[in-house]
Write an enzyme that holds these catalytic residues in place. Structure first.
Site, PDB file in Angstrom:
ATOM      1  N   LYS A   1      -5.218  -1.595  16.495  1.00  0.00           N
ATOM      2  CA  LYS A   1      -6.078  -0.995  15.584  1.00  0.00           C
ATOM      3  C   LYS A   1      -7.485  -0.574  16.156  1.00  0.00           C
ATOM      4  CE  LYS A   1      -3.729  -1.060  12.657  1.00  0.00           C
ATOM      5  NZ  LYS A   1      -3.151  -0.262  11.768  1.00  0.00           N
TER       6      LYS A   1
ATOM      7  N   ILE B   1       0.912  -1.175   0.009  1.00  0.00           N
ATOM      8  CA  ILE B   1       0.008  -0.046   0.033  1.00  0.00           C
ATOM      9  C   ILE B   1       0.844   1.302  -0.125  1.00  0.00           C
ATOM     10  CG2 ILE B   1      -1.953   1.271   1.314  1.00  0.00           C
ATOM     11  CD1 ILE B   1      -2.763  -1.231   2.393  1.00  0.00           C
TER      12      ILE B   1
ATOM     13  N   TYR C   1      -2.842  -7.255  17.644  1.00  0.00           N
ATOM     14  CA  TYR C   1      -2.877  -6.247  16.474  1.00  0.00           C
ATOM     15  C   TYR C   1      -4.366  -5.739  16.310  1.00  0.00           C
ATOM     16  CZ  TYR C   1      -3.739  -5.260  11.388  1.00  0.00           C
ATOM     17  OH  TYR C   1      -3.964  -4.671  10.193  1.00  0.00           O
TER      18      TYR C   1
END
Length: 338
Positions: free
Chosen positions: A221, A63, A217
């Site tokens: 987030k 990305i 994780y």
């Protein structure tokens, strides 16, 4: 033509004078995605800054590279802020060649080291006069600890971005209207924040198993979503706005932190159903470039549209407490006040 295709088509028509565009993209070889400074069009300025940071290969793949390439094609000055010099310089070469834009540079940055974040911010502020958009996009999933002893996911995905944003916030305000875009994930809905373990062990999850790494994780987030929300609350009434987003399920270097048997199971599905890097960069570019979304500061986007976050992601009291704890862990309040 779908609504998303129509939006992206309009964004593709926006080009910016190269002499007033600055962008920084950072990548760290231990992370798994990146954080980026980007630029969007305004009436008074055509300057943009994009920074991207990637745990393993950062803005030289995935990305980050797709976003940096898009910005470079628009005429942006792009600075790749990466931990791995060799890979970053290779990415610089590729992006310059494909975009025809020679204003693509490299600066050293490792989100897993608060010292490195401070050094990057100091060097950036000395060398780059403008910062109009900061995009935080690191997304590491894996075991281990940062240089400062924090759990890797929490330290890189949240604390590194938190410190970086605060150190650059004054410049963002000086260059307003400006934006902070933080790449979160749909998995924030499975996240939770338990402050006592964070205070005693510098991480939100104990253990190093695959399950523990997945939970860490998700928690990081959630931190991204809460950080973007609290930042918007603190900046209300200023010329700086803040957004978080889910980029889609993207097949990138994030998979490098998985074990061999997990990769063997994941790759066939990834190639069939996951977005590629270019598709995964579109909602990030939307939040960075789309005009008229300033009233939605603090909100969460997915598929180039406004989306509702989980209930815990809308908890302003939790967001405020996370901010205060993060200030203490990074000692950033002492630096910004001095």
């Amino acid at each position: 033509m779908s609504n998303r295709q129509s939006i992206l088509s309009s964004l593709q028509k926006k080009d910016f004078p190269s002499e007033r565009w600055a962008a920084a993209v950072s990548c760290s070889p231990h992370l798994c995605q990146l954080s980026r400074f980007l630029r969007y069009n305004t009436k008074n300025s055509n300057t943009a800054v994009a920074n991207a940071i990637h745990p393993r290969r950062g803005s030289n793949t995935g990305i980050g590279k797709a976003t940096a390439l898009d910005l470079a094609k628009r005429g942006a000055r792009v600075i790749l802020a990466c931990r791995n010099k060799e890979k970053a310089e290779a990415a610089v070469f590729d992006i310059r060649r494909e975009s025809g834009n020679n204003q693509v540079m490299f600066m050293l940055l490792d989100l897993g080291s608060l010292k490195s974040v401070r050094s990057f911010a100091e060097n950036f502020l000395k060398s780059e006069p403008r910062l109009d958009i900061l995009i935080n996009n690191a997304g590491i999933m894996g075991p281990g600890h940062t240089e400062d002893g924090f759990g890797m996911a929490f330290g890189v995905n949240h604390l590194g971005h938190f410190l970086l944003t605060n150190l650059l916030l004054e410049r963002l305000q000086q260059c307003g209207p400006s934006r902070v875009v933080t790449v979160a994930a749909l998995l924030h809905r499975f996240g939770n924040i338990d402050f006592p373990p964070l205070a005693s062990r510098n991480k939100l999850v104990s253990g190093q198993s695959t399950w523990h790494n997945f939970r860490a994780y998700c928690n990081s987030k959630l931190c991204n979503v809460l950080f973007a929300r609290e930042l918007a609350n603190r900046l209300e009434g200023t010329s700086v706005t803040s957004y978080s987003l889910h980029p889609g399920v993207v097949y990138t270097e994030l998979c490098r932190s998985m074990s061999l048997w997990q990769l063997l199971l994941m790759i066939p599905f990834a190639k069939l159903f996951f977005l590629g890097p270019e598709g995964g960069s579109q909602t990030t570019l939307y939040c960075a470039l789309q005009e008229g979304i300033e009233p939605l500061s603090g909100r969460y986007f997915s598929n180039c549209a406004l989306q509702q976050v989980g209930a815990i992601g809308r908890d302003d009291a939790l967001a405020k407490k996370l901010w205060e704890v993060s200030e203490r862990l990074t000692s950033v309040s002492q630096e910004t006040e001095s």
